[in-house]
Design an enzyme around this catalytic site. Sequence first.
Site, short mmCIF file in Angstrom:
data_model
loop_
_atom_site.label_atom_id
_atom_site.label_comp_id
_atom_site.label_asym_id
_atom_site.label_seq_id
_atom_site.Cartn_x
_atom_site.Cartn_y
_atom_site.Cartn_z
N ASN A 9 0.84 -1.21 0.00
CA ASN A 9 0.00 0.00 0.00
C ASN A 9 0.87 1.26 0.00
OD1 ASN A 9 -3.04 -0.57 0.21
ND2 ASN A 9 -2.13 -2.08 1.59
N MET A 71 1.14 -2.82 12.81
CA MET A 71 0.71 -3.86 13.75
C MET A 71 0.77 -3.43 15.21
SD MET A 71 -0.36 -6.06 11.71
CE MET A 71 -0.62 -7.53 12.69
N ARG A 72 0.79 -2.14 15.45
CA ARG A 72 0.78 -1.70 16.84
C ARG A 72 -0.49 -0.90 17.11
NH1 ARG A 72 5.14 -2.14 19.86
NH2 ARG A 72 4.64 -0.38 21.19
N HIS A 90 -8.18 -1.61 5.91
CA HIS A 90 -8.43 -2.93 6.52
C HIS A 90 -9.02 -3.87 5.47
CE1 HIS A 90 -9.12 -5.78 9.72
NE2 HIS A 90 -10.32 -5.99 9.23
N ASP A 122 -10.17 7.80 15.50
CA ASP A 122 -10.26 8.99 16.33
C ASP A 122 -10.15 8.61 17.80
OD1 ASP A 122 -12.69 8.10 17.23
OD2 ASP A 122 -13.87 9.50 16.02
N ASP A 129 -8.94 -1.14 14.21
CA ASP A 129 -9.94 -1.32 13.15
C ASP A 129 -11.33 -0.81 13.50
OD1 ASP A 129 -7.86 -2.54 11.75
OD2 ASP A 129 -8.32 -4.47 12.64
#
Length: 185
Positions: A9, A71-72, A90, A122, A129
Amino acid sequence: MLISGTGTNLQALIDAPDIDVGCVVSSRGDAAGLARAVAAGIPSLATQDEDETTAFLAAHGTELVVLAGYMRILSAAFVERWSGRILNVHPALLPAFPGAHAVEDAVAHGVKLTGVTVHLIDAAHVAADTGPIVMQEALAVSYDDTAAEVTERLHRIEHRLLPEAVRLYGAGKIQIDGRRVRVSG
Ligand code: GRF
């Protein structure tokens, strides 16, 4: 841009002539995405430290933080700092199948339809996600499709949808209204 993995991406954003990827932070020093950043001459940093991440993003004049395979889990303080300016991509139609194994979970569940979600993160939605949805695109799944095949097709959608969401943000066409997002144009 924040990454942890292969960075396809990231590559899609690098390849978009009208999008300026100002800097890249990877939570893993061995992420293939870091090599993509280096090859493109983009300032990059490998760290898991959030303060370092914030300082690096700020030093590069970041307007929008884009997460792709990061991944955090971000802290509430980080999300507040960049409130309304963090996009995540996602590989499922949220709120179905959140988490790190979304494609495998969706295929194992037997869904006939999955897809890609681009959403904002936010302060009220620090968990992974969640957050107001900006764009979604669906993908049909057949009985014989493997998770690897579905992942590849979802990636092709992601590489189109994420740059489009960044463009809409840059053009001021994304307005947050509570959980809902108005996308104009
Ligand atoms: C993408 O499938 C994205 O949806 C998920 O992690 C993956 C990252 O892939 N959050 P890449 O590193 O951009 O290739």
